[in-house]
Design a protein around this motif. Structure first.
Motif, PDB file in Angstrom:
ATOM      1  N   ARG A   1       4.254   3.834 -13.462  1.00 58.02           N
ATOM      2  CA  ARG A   1       3.487   2.725 -13.241  1.00 58.02           C
ATOM      3  C   ARG A   1       3.561   1.650 -12.885  1.00 58.02           C
ATOM      4  O   ARG A   1       3.424   1.123 -12.443  1.00 58.02           O
ATOM      5  CB  ARG A   1       3.108   2.208 -14.632  1.00 58.02           C
ATOM      6  N   GLU A   2       5.265   1.670 -12.601  1.00 56.12           N
ATOM      7  CA  GLU A   2       6.086   0.720 -11.785  1.00 56.12           C
ATOM      8  C   GLU A   2       7.078   0.982 -10.228  1.00 56.12           C
ATOM      9  O   GLU A   2       6.940   1.804 -10.141  1.00 56.12           O
ATOM     10  CB  GLU A   2       6.840  -0.456 -12.037  1.00 56.12           C
ATOM     11  N   ILE A   3       6.427   0.022  -9.004  1.00 58.18           N
ATOM     12  CA  ILE A   3       7.081   0.382  -7.793  1.00 58.18           C
ATOM     13  C   ILE A   3       8.793  -0.281  -8.003  1.00 58.18           C
ATOM     14  O   ILE A   3       9.166  -0.864  -8.623  1.00 58.18           O
ATOM     15  CB  ILE A   3       6.881  -0.972  -7.056  1.00 58.18           C
ATOM     16  N   GLN A   4       9.589   1.212  -7.772  1.00 54.16           N
ATOM     17  CA  GLN A   4      10.383   0.679  -7.355  1.00 54.16           C
ATOM     18  C   GLN A   4      11.657   1.284  -6.537  1.00 54.16           C
ATOM     19  O   GLN A   4      10.696   0.965  -5.233  1.00 54.16           O
ATOM     20  CB  GLN A   4      11.351   2.383  -8.445  1.00 54.16           C
ATOM     21  N   VAL A   5      13.098  -0.155  -6.168  1.00 58.58           N
ATOM     22  CA  VAL A   5      13.639   0.147  -4.572  1.00 58.58           C
ATOM     23  C   VAL A   5      13.061   0.852  -4.410  1.00 58.58           C
ATOM     24  O   VAL A   5      12.999   1.351  -3.165  1.00 58.58           O
ATOM     25  CB  VAL A   5      14.991   0.008  -4.990  1.00 58.58           C
ATOM     26  N   GLU A   6      13.376   2.433  -4.811  1.00 61.29           N
ATOM     27  CA  GLU A   6      13.417   3.744  -3.806  1.00 61.29           C
ATOM     28  C   GLU A   6      12.193   4.270  -3.095  1.00 61.29           C
ATOM     29  O   GLU A   6      11.790   4.874  -1.938  1.00 61.29           O
ATOM     30  CB  GLU A   6      13.970   4.587  -4.570  1.00 61.29           C
ATOM     31  N   ASP A   7      10.711   3.506  -3.626  1.00 60.90           N
ATOM     32  CA  ASP A   7       9.287   3.237  -3.519  1.00 60.90           C
ATOM     33  C   ASP A   7       9.526   3.063  -2.037  1.00 60.90           C
ATOM     34  O   ASP A   7       8.536   3.053  -1.288  1.00 60.90           O
ATOM     35  CB  ASP A   7       8.451   3.147  -4.277  1.00 60.90           C
ATOM     36  N   LEU A   8      10.348   1.722  -1.663  1.00 61.05           N
ATOM     37  CA  LEU A   8       9.837   0.660  -0.379  1.00 61.05           C
ATOM     38  C   LEU A   8      10.707   1.446   0.695  1.00 61.05           C
ATOM     39  O   LEU A   8      11.318   2.699   0.489  1.00 61.05           O
ATOM     40  CB  LEU A   8      10.931  -0.718  -0.976  1.00 61.05           C
ATOM     41  N   SER A   9       9.803   1.269   2.233  1.00 61.69           N
ATOM     42  CA  SER A   9      10.661   2.131   3.120  1.00 61.69           C
ATOM     43  C   SER A   9      11.990   1.321   3.789  1.00 61.69           C
ATOM     44  O   SER A   9      12.420   0.325   3.352  1.00 61.69           O
ATOM     45  CB  SER A   9       9.946   0.996   3.965  1.00 61.69           C
TER      46      SER A   9
ATOM     47  N   LYS B   1       0.982  -1.433   0.294  1.00 57.99           N
ATOM     48  CA  LYS B   1       0.141  -0.555  -0.299  1.00 57.99           C
ATOM     49  C   LYS B   1       0.645   0.985  -0.078  1.00 57.99           C
ATOM     50  O   LYS B   1       0.718   2.351  -0.745  1.00 57.99           O
ATOM     51  CB  LYS B   1      -0.764  -0.555   1.532  1.00 57.99           C
ATOM     52  N   ARG B   2       1.946   1.404   1.228  1.00 56.40           N
ATOM     53  CA  ARG B   2       2.826   2.371   0.781  1.00 56.40           C
ATOM     54  C   ARG B   2       3.565   2.495  -0.490  1.00 56.40           C
ATOM     55  O   ARG B   2       3.425   3.806  -0.780  1.00 56.40           O
ATOM     56  CB  ARG B   2       3.725   1.931   2.279  1.00 56.40           C
ATOM     57  N   ALA B   3       3.896   1.764  -0.482  1.00 53.20           N
ATOM     58  CA  ALA B   3       4.909   1.395  -2.421  1.00 53.20           C
ATOM     59  C   ALA B   3       3.960   1.950  -3.863  1.00 53.20           C
ATOM     60  O   ALA B   3       3.859   3.046  -4.169  1.00 53.20           O
ATOM     61  CB  ALA B   3       5.203   0.352  -3.019  1.00 53.20           C
ATOM     62  N   VAL B   4       2.622   1.675  -3.460  1.00 53.75           N
ATOM     63  CA  VAL B   4       1.479   2.284  -3.840  1.00 53.75           C
ATOM     64  C   VAL B   4       1.458   3.576  -3.935  1.00 53.75           C
ATOM     65  O   VAL B   4       1.062   4.347  -5.079  1.00 53.75           O
ATOM     66  CB  VAL B   4       0.643   1.910  -4.601  1.00 53.75           C
ATOM     67  N   VAL B   5       1.258   4.233  -2.971  1.00 57.30           N
ATOM     68  CA  VAL B   5       0.768   5.347  -2.969  1.00 57.30           C
ATOM     69  C   VAL B   5       2.195   6.447  -3.312  1.00 57.30           C
ATOM     70  O   VAL B   5       2.101   7.609  -3.742  1.00 57.30           O
ATOM     71  CB  VAL B   5       0.731   6.214  -1.394  1.00 57.30           C
TER      72      VAL B   5
END
Length: 107
Positions: A26-34, A17-21
Motif C-alpha cells: 500500500r506504500e511506496i518503498q525505496v526499492e520501488d524507485l528507479s 507513476k512507475r513506483a505506483v505500478v
C-alpha cells in the motif's frame, strides 16, 4: 528529498507513476524507485561518511561515485543540455552519452 529532479516535474510525475505500478504494498518503498534515484544516495557526502565509519571502498567504487556526482552536477548546471554538460566535464558529447547509459542516468 535529496534528489535533484533533473527532468523537473515530468521526471517526478513519471517516477510516481512507475513506483505506483511497481509497488507490491500500500506504500511506496525505496526499492520501488528507479535506479537513478536510489543511486543519488551514492553521493560524495555518503562516501565520506562511509570512510569515517571505517567502511572500505575500492578505488573503482570511489571513482564511479565521483563520476556519477560530477555528471549529475554538470547536467543540473546546464539544464540537462548534454553538449554543454560534456564540455563542462571535458568529455566528448558521445563520451557523456556513453557514461549516462553506463550509469543509468539517461532520461
Amino acid at each position: 528529498m535529496s534528489y535533484h529532479w533533473h527532468g523537473n516535474i515530468r521526471e517526478l510525475e513519471n517516477e510516481v507513476k512507475r513506483a505506483v505500478v511497481l509497488t507490491s504494498g500500500r506504500e511506496i518503498q525505496v526499492e520501488d524507485l528507479s535506479d537513478a534515484i536510489i543511486e543519488e544516495r551514492l553521493g560524495v557526502p555518503e562516501m565520506e561518511s562511509a570512510m569515517k565509519s571505517g567502511e572500505k571502498q575500492t578505488l573503482k567504487e570511489r571513482v564511479t561515485t565521483l563520476e556519477i556526482q560530477m555528471i549529475r552536477d554538470a547536467m543540473s548546471q546546464t539544464d540537462s543540455d548534454r553538449r554543454r554538460a560534456a564540455k563542462v566535464l571535458g568529455l566528448s558529447h558521445q563520451g557523456l552519452i556513453n557514461k549516462l547509459k553506463r550509469y543509468g542516468l539517461e532520461d
